[in-house]
Design an enzyme around this catalytic site. Structure first.
Site, PDB file in Angstrom:
ATOM      1  N   ASP A  45      -7.291  53.297 -39.243  1.00 16.76           N
ATOM      2  CA  ASP A  45      -7.547  52.553 -40.473  1.00 16.76           C
ATOM      3  C   ASP A  45      -7.412  53.411 -41.730  1.00 16.76           C
ATOM      4  OD1 ASP A  45      -8.092  50.334 -38.901  1.00 16.76           O
ATOM      5  OD2 ASP A  45     -10.213  50.826 -38.727  1.00 16.76           O
ATOM      6  N   ASP A 111     -11.686  46.053 -49.242  1.00 23.83           N
ATOM      7  CA  ASP A 111     -12.881  45.492 -49.868  1.00 23.83           C
ATOM      8  C   ASP A 111     -13.286  46.224 -51.139  1.00 23.83           C
ATOM      9  OD1 ASP A 111     -14.188  47.865 -48.857  1.00 23.83           O
ATOM     10  OD2 ASP A 111     -14.482  46.839 -46.957  1.00 23.83           O
ATOM     11  N   GLY A 149     -14.197  45.221 -41.267  1.00 21.11           N
ATOM     12  CA  GLY A 149     -14.799  46.516 -41.558  1.00 21.11           C
ATOM     13  C   GLY A 149     -16.244  46.425 -41.994  1.00 21.11           C
ATOM     14  N   TRP A 150     -16.496  46.903 -43.201  1.00 18.55           N
ATOM     15  CA  TRP A 150     -17.853  46.991 -43.742  1.00 18.55           C
ATOM     16  C   TRP A 150     -18.531  45.625 -43.771  1.00 18.55           C
ATOM     17  CZ3 TRP A 150     -18.730  50.346 -48.755  1.00 18.55           C
ATOM     18  CH2 TRP A 150     -20.080  50.699 -48.830  1.00 18.55           C
TER      19      TRP A 150
END
Length: 245
Positions: A45, A111, A149-150
């Site tokens: 990533d 993001d 992800g997050w």
């Protein structure tokens, strides 16, 4: 055709990188550092994000335990180079986020996060086709690819990359059952409502802290797309749910 090869600094990857570059040159593809038509990203990533910053179409070679958007197995790279020369691949375009901050335009592939700095929560006001306020530790505005992800770690949903939507995930919200919502709206506006001592809010873009929130921030959800050349089908959900370390 000219390509640039990018990867994380790793002695473990050196043999693979040597094979990648040798395969490219053997098929008449020039490996360049400055003037190039596409980027071969070898890794996971983080490597993909570095490739995105170069502003060229990407060939995503998976090397490592992470890399939910990397579709090319290293052992099939020779086949990929042959197909690249023939134009035998499909283009996938990924939406990005854009925001103007401190006199500079930023682009986020995954993001944009707004996070309180220190003890205590803040009161956030959000406008994204609907309007609401909440007390919490912050929020994340994510693209569909960034939803893995997050945002996912903060109890946000997985959103397929084909969905025309943006994820807004609340971080540790107080006294509200809602944790996340998916919207299809051109902007997400966020500000912090005054409540006694003013909290410091960090602005974090694709994992990199870029500064403090001042006033209102507007995240545009239709930023310049990123193109990835796809050679194989892949399923991020299976990678997310796999049990091997």
């Amino acid at each position: 055709m000219r390509v640039r090869v990018v990867s994380k600094p790793s002695t473990e990857l050196k043999p693979l990188l040597a094979k990648v570059e040798a395969s490219l040159r053997a098929h008449g593809v020039d490996v360049e550092e400055r003037d190039f038509d596409a980027v071969v990203a070898v890794g996971g990533d983080g490597t993909l994000l570095r490739a995105v910053a170069l502003g060229r179409p990407i060939i995503a070679v998976r090397a490592g335990k992470r890399g939910l958007l990397m579709d090319v197995p290293p052992e099939r790279f020779e086949e990929v180079v042959e197909r690249l020369k023939k134009g035998d691949f499909r283009e996938e375009n990924y939406r990005t986020l854009e925001l103007d901050l401190f006199g500079k335009t930023y682009r986020a592939f995954n993001d944009v996060a707004l996070l309180t700095d220190g003890v205590g929560t803040a009161t956030f006001k959000v406008s994204c086709g609907t309007e609401f306020s909440f007390d919490g530790d912050g929020l994340i505005v994510a693209t569909p690819q960034g939803s893995t992800g997050w945002s996912l770690s903060a109890a946000g949903p997985y959103v397929d990359r084909s969905v025309m939507g943006t994820v807004v995930t609340l971080i540790n919200p107080v006294l509200t059952p809602m944790r996340s919502l998916v919207v299809n709206y051109p902007t997400v506006r966020v500000s912090v409502l005054p409540s006694g001592e003013e909290p410091h809010i960090n602005v974090v873009i694709d994992g990199n802290k870029v500064g403090k929130l001042e006033g209102e921030i507007e995240v545009k959800t239709n930023g310049r797309p990123v193109t990835i050349y796809r050679f194989f089908d892949f399923d991020p959900v299976k990678l997310i749910l796999r049990k091997d370390p």
